[in-house]
Design a protein around this motif. Structure first.
Motif, PDB file in Angstrom:
ATOM      1  N   GLY A  62     -10.184   3.054   5.130  1.00 46.14           N
ATOM      2  CA  GLY A  62      -9.098   3.286   3.636  1.00 46.14           C
ATOM      3  C   GLY A  62      -8.637   4.477   4.421  1.00 46.14           C
ATOM      4  O   GLY A  62      -7.608   5.357   3.671  1.00 46.14           O
ATOM      5  N   GLY A  63      -9.459   6.051   5.154  1.00 37.30           N
ATOM      6  CA  GLY A  63      -8.878   6.909   4.911  1.00 37.30           C
ATOM      7  C   GLY A  63      -7.963   7.045   5.818  1.00 37.30           C
ATOM      8  O   GLY A  63      -7.805   6.370   6.798  1.00 37.30           O
ATOM      9  N   SER A  64      -8.247   8.475   6.725  1.00 35.84           N
ATOM     10  CA  SER A  64      -7.576   9.155   7.021  1.00 35.84           C
ATOM     11  C   SER A  64      -7.789   9.776   8.374  1.00 35.84           C
ATOM     12  O   SER A  64      -8.521  10.498   8.287  1.00 35.84           O
ATOM     13  N   LYS A  88       1.892  -0.861  13.175  1.00 37.96           N
ATOM     14  CA  LYS A  88       3.147  -0.373  11.741  1.00 37.96           C
ATOM     15  C   LYS A  88       2.888  -0.356  10.523  1.00 37.96           C
ATOM     16  O   LYS A  88       2.346  -0.707  10.048  1.00 37.96           O
ATOM     17  N   GLY A  89       3.702   0.616  10.417  1.00 36.50           N
ATOM     18  CA  GLY A  89       3.730   1.266   9.020  1.00 36.50           C
ATOM     19  C   GLY A  89       2.442   1.836   8.790  1.00 36.50           C
ATOM     20  O   GLY A  89       2.039   2.161   6.983  1.00 36.50           O
ATOM     21  N   SER A 139      -5.031   4.590   6.470  1.00 43.85           N
ATOM     22  CA  SER A 139      -4.827   3.488   5.926  1.00 43.85           C
ATOM     23  C   SER A 139      -6.438   2.581   7.054  1.00 43.85           C
ATOM     24  O   SER A 139      -5.503   1.216   7.585  1.00 43.85           O
ATOM     25  N   LEU A 140      -7.081   3.004   7.015  1.00 44.75           N
ATOM     26  CA  LEU A 140      -7.816   3.085   8.746  1.00 44.75           C
ATOM     27  C   LEU A 140      -9.084   2.011   8.360  1.00 44.75           C
ATOM     28  O   LEU A 140      -9.526   1.563   6.712  1.00 44.75           O
ATOM     29  N   LYS A 141      -9.649   1.128   9.460  1.00 44.39           N
ATOM     30  CA  LYS A 141     -10.240   0.034   8.522  1.00 44.39           C
ATOM     31  C   LYS A 141     -11.161  -0.498  10.157  1.00 44.39           C
ATOM     32  O   LYS A 141     -11.099   0.279  10.963  1.00 44.39           O
TER      33      LYS A 141
END
Length: 123
Positions: A15-17, A65-66, A85-87
């Motif tokens: 969820g981070g950036s 994308k997005g 929004s990293l997974k």
């Protein structure tokens, strides 16, 4: 000849950036389309994003994308990848690359590559 050096990788929670940078040497950088690719552990390298020589056109893999944004500053010879929004499954070595001629997503069309920067997304 263009040399590329990535930076900005690291460990981030899901969820981070992160913002990756790719610094280029060479006077012709501003004429080259640029791309970001990634290689998860044990998997093939895959396309993530690309940007035209003047930044006027961008294209993204559906998977990012997005959430990811590619940009460039030709005055600074730098291309960026903002990742939000990293997974956890996006844990990979991230590479930037330059194409001498083509605005493309194909790995084989890129002529110059950086050494990569590790991005680890914890769950």
């Amino acid at each position: 000849q263009v040399q590329l050096v990535e930076s900005g990788g690291g460990l981030v929670q899901a969820g981070g950036s992160l913002r990756l940078s790719c610094a280029a040497s060479g006077r012709t950088f501003s004429s080259y389309p640029m791309g970001w690719f990634r290689q998860p552990p044990g998997k093939d390298r895959e396309f993530s994003a690309r940007i035209s020589w003047n930044g006027g056109s961008t294209y993204y893999a559906d998977s990012v994308k997005g959430r990811f944004t590619i940009s460039r500053d030709n005055a600074k010879n730098t291309v960026y990848l903002q990742m939000n929004s990293l997974k956890p499954e996006e844990t990979a070595v991230y590479y930037c690359a330059a194409s001498r001629t083509l605005f493309t997503s194909r790995i084989r069309d890129y002529d110059y590559w950086g050494q990569g920067t590790q991005v680890t997304v914890s769950s």
